[in-house]
Design an enzyme around this catalytic site. Structure first.
Site, mmCIF file in Angstrom:
data_model
loop_
_atom_site.group_PDB
_atom_site.id
_atom_site.type_symbol
_atom_site.label_atom_id
_atom_site.label_comp_id
_atom_site.label_asym_id
_atom_site.label_seq_id
_atom_site.Cartn_x
_atom_site.Cartn_y
_atom_site.Cartn_z
ATOM 1 N N TYR A 155 -6.506 4.654 1.277
ATOM 2 C CA TYR A 155 -5.421 3.844 0.705
ATOM 3 C C TYR A 155 -5.860 2.381 0.596
ATOM 4 O O TYR A 155 -5.689 1.732 -0.438
ATOM 5 C CB TYR A 155 -4.171 3.957 1.589
ATOM 6 C CG TYR A 155 -3.004 3.109 1.109
ATOM 7 C CD1 TYR A 155 -2.199 3.522 0.057
ATOM 8 C CD2 TYR A 155 -2.708 1.888 1.724
ATOM 9 C CE1 TYR A 155 -1.137 2.742 -0.383
ATOM 10 C CE2 TYR A 155 -1.644 1.106 1.289
ATOM 11 C CZ TYR A 155 -0.857 1.538 0.238
ATOM 12 O OH TYR A 155 0.187 0.760 -0.203
ATOM 13 N N LYS A 159 -6.418 -0.034 -2.771
ATOM 14 C CA LYS A 159 -5.706 -1.286 -3.052
ATOM 15 C C LYS A 159 -6.683 -2.441 -3.243
ATOM 16 O O LYS A 159 -6.426 -3.363 -4.026
ATOM 17 C CB LYS A 159 -4.704 -1.569 -1.933
ATOM 18 C CG LYS A 159 -3.561 -0.548 -1.887
ATOM 19 C CD LYS A 159 -2.825 -0.485 -3.215
ATOM 20 C CE LYS A 159 -1.638 0.454 -3.201
ATOM 21 N NZ LYS A 159 -0.896 0.458 -4.472
#
Ligand SMILES: NC(=O)c1ccc[n+]([C@@H]2O[C@H](COP(=O)([O-])OP(=O)(O)OC[C@H]3O[C@@H](n4cnc5c(N)ncnc54)[C@H](O)[C@@H]3O)[C@@H](O)[C@H]2O)c1
Length: 261
Positions: A155, A159
């Site tokens: 994750y 990002k």
């Protein structure tokens, strides 16, 4: 009414930050194309918005390039132009395993949605923005893309990729007057973070949520939507290629335990 006569696409619009962004843009006069893979959630948000003639929605998986290309074509057919694109849909994957254990499937799933979803929408929407010589794209990154410790490793990497995609696409599109920026939310109460909030409340530790941020609290989707609306609007007409933390000061400080009494 900064978005009067403007057409906006918001992905992840069925919940959380995307829903608040769609509400904010619509309240400021935009016609909004809501995108999400949660059809039921999309219908509920659509019906909650004023002036249904300005609202349109499409259920799709943002990782599916052909579906995204068709969606952009359909928005153009319906509204004639695209002024604003909010690449907001994302998944956490719920996997906090260490790098030695994270599966390739987890990496592919998270990068496929969080990175490629934004890549697909940018690719097709920016073509029409380039032709009209105007547009604003706002990507939802995360403080997890700036520092470790705010999400699983796939994750966080997704990002960080969004922050750099923001810079590279801003450089590709600047000469056509298309701006690209990102926001990096800290801890916000949404569908994605619901399990964290539920666990903390069950353990009567709600006061700990966001307590490491300098504002000593967690954030609300509307506070992120306000920052997205700023970057999407002409108020940010000379801002491009930037990633703005909306995190209560979290990333401004190392906040080392023991340094402050
Ligand atoms: N909540 C936080 O604390 C926080 C912090 C930093 C960044 N973010 C980012 O904010 C964005 C919005 O998340 P949120 O917190 O509002 O969560 P949320 O779960 O409430 O909303 C995300 C929405 O995206 C949709 N979505 C997910 N994958 C999709 C796909 N493949 N195709 C279409 N739609 C899809 C979901 O159905 C959901 O409606 C995400 O990119 C997330 O990573 C959230």
């Amino acid at each position: 009414m900064r978005f009067e006569n403007r057409i906006a696409i918001v992905t992840g619009a069925a919940s959380g930050i995307g829903r608040a962004t769609a509400q904010r843009l619509a309240a400021e006069g935009a016609s909004v194309a809501l995108v999400d893979w949660n059809e039921e959630g999309l219908s509920a948000v659509t019906h909650s918005l004023p002036d249904q003639s300005r609202i349109w929605h499409r259920a799709l998986d943002i990782a599916d390039e052909a579906a995204v290309e068709q969606c952009v074509a359909d928005v153009l057919a319906r509204f004639g132009r695209i002024d604003v694109l909010c690449n907001n849909a994302g998944i956490s994957g719920g996997d906090y395993s260490p790098i030695t254990e994270t599966s390739t499937e987890t990496w592919q799933k998270i990068l496929g949605v969080n990175v490629m979803g934004a890549v697909h929408f940018t690719k097709y929407a920016a073509r029409s923005m380039r032709e009209q010589r105007r547009g604003a794209i706002v990507n939802t990154a995360s403080v997890a893309g700036i520092r470790s410790g705010a999400g699983g490793n796939a994750y966080s990497a997704s990002k960080a990729a969004i922050i750099n995609l923001t810079m590279t696409s801003a450089c590709d599109l600047g000469e056509w007057n298309v701006r690209v920026n990102a926001i990096c939310p800290g801890l916000i109460e949404t569908g994605m973070t619901a399990p964290v909030f539920e666990r903390a409340r069950a353990a009567q530790k709600e006061h700990k949520l966001g307590s490491r941020s300098e504002l000593r609290r967690y954030g609300h989707p509307e506070e992120v939507a306000a920052a997205i609306a700023f970057l999407a609007s002409d108020d940010a007409s000379y801002v491009t290629g930037q990633a703005l933390p909306v995190d209560g000061g979290n990333t401004a400080s190392l906040n080392l335990p023991g340094m402050k009494v």
